[in-house]
Design an enzyme around this catalytic site. Structure first.
Site, PDB file in Angstrom:
ATOM      1  N   PHE A  96     -44.376 -56.480 -34.334  1.00 44.06           N
ATOM      2  CA  PHE A  96     -45.267 -55.648 -35.243  1.00 44.06           C
ATOM      3  C   PHE A  96     -45.338 -54.409 -33.986  1.00 44.06           C
ATOM      4  O   PHE A  96     -44.969 -54.648 -32.872  1.00 44.06           O
ATOM      5  CB  PHE A  96     -46.016 -56.454 -34.574  1.00 44.06           C
ATOM      6  CG  PHE A  96     -47.730 -55.193 -34.197  1.00 44.06           C
ATOM      7  CD1 PHE A  96     -47.872 -55.640 -36.847  1.00 44.06           C
ATOM      8  CD2 PHE A  96     -48.256 -54.673 -33.612  1.00 44.06           C
ATOM      9  CE1 PHE A  96     -49.204 -54.676 -36.574  1.00 44.06           C
ATOM     10  CE2 PHE A  96     -49.668 -54.140 -34.284  1.00 44.06           C
ATOM     11  CZ  PHE A  96     -49.662 -53.895 -35.767  1.00 44.06           C
ATOM     12  N   TRP A 100     -42.621 -51.363 -25.968  1.00 48.92           N
ATOM     13  CA  TRP A 100     -43.363 -52.585 -26.103  1.00 48.92           C
ATOM     14  C   TRP A 100     -43.693 -53.497 -26.896  1.00 48.92           C
ATOM     15  O   TRP A 100     -44.705 -53.925 -26.715  1.00 48.92           O
ATOM     16  CB  TRP A 100     -44.276 -52.153 -24.651  1.00 48.92           C
ATOM     17  CG  TRP A 100     -44.374 -51.700 -24.125  1.00 48.92           C
ATOM     18  CD1 TRP A 100     -44.489 -50.521 -23.841  1.00 48.92           C
ATOM     19  CD2 TRP A 100     -43.366 -51.697 -22.613  1.00 48.92           C
ATOM     20  NE1 TRP A 100     -44.522 -49.728 -22.987  1.00 48.92           N
ATOM     21  CE2 TRP A 100     -43.507 -50.655 -21.665  1.00 48.92           C
ATOM     22  CE3 TRP A 100     -43.094 -52.982 -22.054  1.00 48.92           C
ATOM     23  CZ2 TRP A 100     -43.491 -51.238 -20.428  1.00 48.92           C
ATOM     24  CZ3 TRP A 100     -42.597 -53.144 -21.026  1.00 48.92           C
ATOM     25  CH2 TRP A 100     -42.469 -52.214 -20.218  1.00 48.92           C
ATOM     26  N   GLU A 114     -52.749 -55.355 -26.842  1.00 46.09           N
ATOM     27  CA  GLU A 114     -53.528 -55.946 -27.553  1.00 46.09           C
ATOM     28  C   GLU A 114     -55.079 -55.234 -27.443  1.00 46.09           C
ATOM     29  O   GLU A 114     -55.695 -55.807 -27.520  1.00 46.09           O
ATOM     30  CB  GLU A 114     -53.610 -56.782 -28.165  1.00 46.09           C
ATOM     31  CG  GLU A 114     -52.289 -58.096 -28.256  1.00 46.09           C
ATOM     32  CD  GLU A 114     -52.459 -58.082 -29.808  1.00 46.09           C
ATOM     33  OE1 GLU A 114     -53.132 -57.859 -30.314  1.00 46.09           O
ATOM     34  OE2 GLU A 114     -51.110 -58.628 -29.702  1.00 46.09           O
ATOM     35  N   SER A 157     -47.050 -65.578 -27.335  1.00 46.07           N
ATOM     36  CA  SER A 157     -46.635 -64.302 -28.016  1.00 46.07           C
ATOM     37  C   SER A 157     -45.716 -64.037 -28.605  1.00 46.07           C
ATOM     38  O   SER A 157     -45.812 -63.463 -30.000  1.00 46.07           O
ATOM     39  CB  SER A 157     -46.241 -63.131 -27.051  1.00 46.07           C
ATOM     40  OG  SER A 157     -47.316 -63.345 -25.764  1.00 46.07           O
ATOM     41  N   LEU A 168     -54.498 -56.781 -35.601  1.00 42.00           N
ATOM     42  CA  LEU A 168     -54.825 -56.954 -33.979  1.00 42.00           C
ATOM     43  C   LEU A 168     -56.330 -57.297 -33.730  1.00 42.00           C
ATOM     44  O   LEU A 168     -56.706 -58.166 -33.060  1.00 42.00           O
ATOM     45  CB  LEU A 168     -55.012 -55.374 -33.681  1.00 42.00           C
ATOM     46  CG  LEU A 168     -54.008 -54.494 -32.698  1.00 42.00           C
ATOM     47  CD1 LEU A 168     -54.381 -53.036 -31.853  1.00 42.00           C
ATOM     48  CD2 LEU A 168     -53.229 -55.208 -32.489  1.00 42.00           C
TER      49      LEU A 168
HETATM   50  C1  LIG Z   1     -45.064 -56.943 -22.594  1.00 42.12           C
HETATM   51  C2  LIG Z   1     -45.763 -55.821 -23.290  1.00 42.12           C
HETATM   52  C3  LIG Z   1     -45.643 -56.701 -25.065  1.00 42.12           C
HETATM   53  C4  LIG Z   1     -45.852 -55.876 -26.248  1.00 42.12           C
HETATM   54  N1  LIG Z   1     -46.435 -56.433 -27.154  1.00 42.12           N
HETATM   55  C5  LIG Z   1     -46.147 -55.528 -28.084  1.00 42.12           C
HETATM   56  C6  LIG Z   1     -46.184 -54.877 -29.490  1.00 42.12           C
HETATM   57  O1  LIG Z   1     -45.200 -56.422 -30.048  1.00 42.12           O
HETATM   58  N2  LIG Z   1     -46.764 -54.242 -30.510  1.00 42.12           N
HETATM   59  C7  LIG Z   1     -46.894 -53.058 -30.160  1.00 42.12           C
HETATM   60  O2  LIG Z   1     -47.406 -52.663 -30.391  1.00 42.12           O
HETATM   61  N3  LIG Z   1     -47.678 -52.858 -28.533  1.00 42.12           N
HETATM   62  C8  LIG Z   1     -47.274 -53.604 -28.351  1.00 42.12           C
HETATM   63  N4  LIG Z   1     -47.472 -53.911 -26.575  1.00 42.12           N
HETATM   64  C9  LIG Z   1     -47.347 -52.474 -25.962  1.00 42.12           C
HETATM   65  C10 LIG Z   1     -48.988 -52.453 -25.200  1.00 42.12           C
HETATM   66  O3  LIG Z   1     -50.316 -52.851 -26.688  1.00 42.12           O
HETATM   67  C11 LIG Z   1     -49.584 -51.274 -24.998  1.00 42.12           C
HETATM   68  O4  LIG Z   1     -48.962 -51.232 -23.358  1.00 42.12           O
HETATM   69  C12 LIG Z   1     -51.071 -50.895 -25.046  1.00 42.12           C
HETATM   70  O5  LIG Z   1     -51.399 -51.165 -25.775  1.00 42.12           O
HETATM   71  C13 LIG Z   1     -51.737 -49.653 -23.643  1.00 42.12           C
HETATM   72  O6  LIG Z   1     -50.861 -48.994 -24.367  1.00 42.12           O
HETATM   73  P1  LIG Z   1     -49.939 -48.328 -22.553  1.00 42.12           P
HETATM   74  O7  LIG Z   1     -49.323 -49.213 -22.219  1.00 42.12           O
HETATM   75  O8  LIG Z   1     -49.334 -47.015 -23.354  1.00 42.12           O
HETATM   76  O9  LIG Z   1     -51.306 -47.495 -21.680  1.00 42.12           O
HETATM   77  P2  LIG Z   1     -51.816 -46.522 -21.963  1.00 42.12           P
HETATM   78  O10 LIG Z   1     -52.194 -46.568 -22.429  1.00 42.12           O
HETATM   79  O11 LIG Z   1     -51.554 -44.796 -21.233  1.00 42.12           O
HETATM   80  O12 LIG Z   1     -52.775 -46.680 -20.508  1.00 42.12           O
HETATM   81  C14 LIG Z   1     -52.834 -46.349 -19.501  1.00 42.12           C
HETATM   82  C15 LIG Z   1     -54.062 -46.814 -18.320  1.00 42.12           C
HETATM   83  O13 LIG Z   1     -55.398 -45.275 -18.682  1.00 42.12           O
HETATM   84  C16 LIG Z   1     -56.243 -46.553 -19.240  1.00 42.12           C
HETATM   85  N5  LIG Z   1     -57.243 -45.803 -20.806  1.00 42.12           N
HETATM   86  C17 LIG Z   1     -56.638 -45.303 -21.367  1.00 42.12           C
HETATM   87  N6  LIG Z   1     -57.179 -44.616 -22.200  1.00 42.12           N
HETATM   88  C18 LIG Z   1     -58.042 -44.808 -21.868  1.00 42.12           C
HETATM   89  C19 LIG Z   1     -59.694 -44.279 -22.277  1.00 42.12           C
HETATM   90  N7  LIG Z   1     -59.821 -43.624 -23.137  1.00 42.12           N
HETATM   91  N8  LIG Z   1     -60.840 -44.039 -20.671  1.00 42.12           N
HETATM   92  C20 LIG Z   1     -59.971 -45.251 -19.512  1.00 42.12           C
HETATM   93  N9  LIG Z   1     -59.603 -45.331 -19.583  1.00 42.12           N
HETATM   94  C21 LIG Z   1     -58.654 -45.614 -20.326  1.00 42.12           C
HETATM   95  C22 LIG Z   1     -55.438 -47.726 -19.854  1.00 42.12           C
HETATM   96  O14 LIG Z   1     -56.489 -48.528 -20.488  1.00 42.12           O
HETATM   97  C23 LIG Z   1     -55.008 -48.314 -19.335  1.00 42.12           C
HETATM   98  O15 LIG Z   1     -55.111 -48.528 -17.913  1.00 42.12           O
HETATM   99  C24 LIG Z   1     -46.996 -54.635 -25.509  1.00 42.12           C
HETATM  100  C25 LIG Z   1     -47.040 -54.405 -24.114  1.00 42.12           C
HETATM  101  C26 LIG Z   1     -46.913 -55.132 -23.032  1.00 42.12           C
HETATM  102  C27 LIG Z   1     -46.246 -54.883 -21.409  1.00 42.12           C
END
Ligand SMILES: Cc1cc2nc3c(=O)[nH]c(=O)nc-3n(C[C@H](O)[C@H](O)[C@H](O)COP(=O)(O)OP(=O)(O)OC[C@H]3O[C@@H](n4cnc5c(N)ncnc54)[C@H](O)[C@@H]3O)c2cc1C
Length: 397
Positions: free
Chosen positions: A128, A171, A376, A90, A252
């Site tokens: 990022f 995150w 991602e 990562s 991405l």
């Molecule tokens: C350790 C770690 C490192 C990361 N690194 C980065 C980084 O470097 N840069 C960065 O920008 N981000 C980063 N992320 C963030 C990551 O990309 C997000 O966690 C991810 O995009 C999901 O967003 P969320 O956690 O807000 O979940 P949410 O978007 O709130 O989703 C919650 C649940 O709802 C579901 N869901 C959401 N929308 C829909 C839909 N339309 N239909 C059906 N189901 C849906 C999802 O699949 C998920 O199961 C990181 C995350 C982690 C855990």
């Protein structure tokens, strides 16, 4: 190492060299301490410069110190690094695909000269910032703003030629150790309110990067927030070559390509641990690998890893020809990560009680895969991307 259908026989000399260099680095520098780092929740920062010296950051880019290796070589590098730990892959993925790639693709000449050599060598670390506390899967709804400085608003706005950023990213991989954050923000001074990329040095006034504690996954990785409180950046720090969601989404696609390969590495490491354990560990007077139930698990694991490898290699061919579509990357990310998540669990099971410790890799990989499954683009979001591609009907909203 598992390569059941002999894909690696077709590698050229440079690809073999990069694979072997990364494999050796993981064996010598990652494996011995990674269990401790995972337990302690620390990223092995001493490896940042070493990985730069070995050319692990975006070697598939051209110019500014990057050698433009093949997409297969880059994929193999991601595969080997993730066989060590997803935290190591990562770090390199973010640095290369999410920070160096956009600077190379969309940056000004000054930005490229200022940042690419330092990021490539590991003298600088990048992160990022796309995700926000209230906007993960739907980053287009982001709330972080960039407002053209007019000399009256915000700290540091004495320099009229720039932007004042406000908002919060969360995150964010590498944030706590980053020198540079590529922050995606909505330009509210433009009537169209486009999303633009801003190169924000983390030492700037108004920028804070806090580490996120309490992770049970991706523990050997520095993850944090990027808080922007009237943070001024000069206009020269805006990526001039892109606006709109195309900017972050194209990055991405690059990073997801690396993940599709990386997940295979994590699964392969689990397989190798399970195979070795099954041939050593005896119960009922013979190695557990001599029981049909355990053989079925190994057979399934090897088959699932091999099909994921095939997909990754095919992606590399398409990428090399510039014919790779983001939806194909979604398919591979979705398939290969799910495979690694499931198979890490099977390997863990085969190791019995020992399997729940950091002495063996499967449980650590399994825990890491919870993050890789989510970041991602979550597994669900990639299902929707594929669903739209296959039917022509978007089901996101
Ligand atoms: C350790 C770690 C490192 C990361 N690194 C980065 C980084 O470097 N840069 C960065 O920008 N981000 C980063 N992320 C963030 C990551 O990309 C997000 O966690 C991810 O995009 C999901 O967003 P969320 O956690 O807000 O979940 P949410 O978007 O709130 O989703 C919650 C649940 O709802 C579901 N869901 C959401 N929308 C829909 C839909 N339309 N239909 C059906 N189901 C849906 C999802 O699949 C998920 O199961 C990181 C995350 C982690 C855990």
């Amino acid at each position: 190492m598992l390569d059941y259908v002999g894909l690696e026989a077709d590698l050229d000399e440079e690809e073999r060299m990069i694979r072997d260099t990364a494999r050796e680095f993981v064996a010598d520098r990652v494996k011995p301490d990674i269990g401790d780092h995972f337990e302690n929740g620390t990223f092995p920062e001493e490896l940042i410069g070493e990985m730069g010296d070995l050319g692990f950051y975006a070697p598939n880019l051209e110019g500014y110190g990057s050698p433009n290796v093949s997409e297969t070589a880059y994929g193999l590098l991601m595969q080997e690094l993730e066989a060590g730990d997803s935290g190591i892959r990562s770090m390199a993925s973010v640095q290369g695909a999410l920070v160096m790639y956009p600077i190379r693709a969309f940056g000004s000449e000054d930005q490229k000269e200022r940042w690419l050599p330092d990021l490539g060598s590991g003298d600088a670390v990048g992160c990022f910032g796309l995700t926000e506390p209230e906007h993960g899967s739907d980053p287009a709804s982001m709330e972080t703003t960039a407002e053209r400085a007019d000399g009256s608003a915000g700290r540091g706005a004495h320099d009229a030629d720039g932007y004042v950023l406000n908002g919060a990213k969360t995150w964010i991989t590498n944030a706590p150790i980053a020198d540079l954050a590529l922050v995606w923000a909505r330009d509210v001074s433009d009537p169209d309110r486009p999303i633009r990329g801003f190169l924000v040095e983390t030492e700037r006034e108004g920028v804070r990067t806090n580490e996120i504690d309490g992770k049970l996954s991706m523990r050997a990785s520095a993850t944090g927030e990027v808080a922007l409180d009237d943070a001024f950046v000069p206009a020269a720090n805006v990526l001039p070559g892109v606006s709109g969601m195309k900017g972050p989404l194209s990055c991405l696609t690059q990073a997801r390509y690396g993940i599709a390969w990386g997940a295979v590495g994590a699964a392969r490491d689990c397989f190798e641990a399970a195979r070795e354990y099954a041939t050593d560990r005896e119960q009922f007077g013979k190695p557990i690998g001599g029981f049909q139930l355990q053989q079925e698990k190994l057979a399934e694991m090897a088959t699932r890893i091999t099909t994921a490898q095939l997909l990754a290699h095919r992606l590399a061919d398409l990428k090399e020809r510039d014919e790779l579509r983001p939806q194909q990357v979604s398919m591979a990310k979705r398939n290969n990560v799910r495979m690694a998540r499931e198979q890490a669990g099977v390997a863990r099971e085969m190791l019995g009680g020992n399997g729940i410790t950091t002495d063996y890799p499967p449980m650590r990989h399994r825990a890491n895969m919870e993050t890789v499954y989510t970041y991602e683009g979550t597994h669900d979001i990639h299902s929707l991307i594929l669903g739209e591609d296959l039917t022509g009907i978007a089901a996101f909203e």
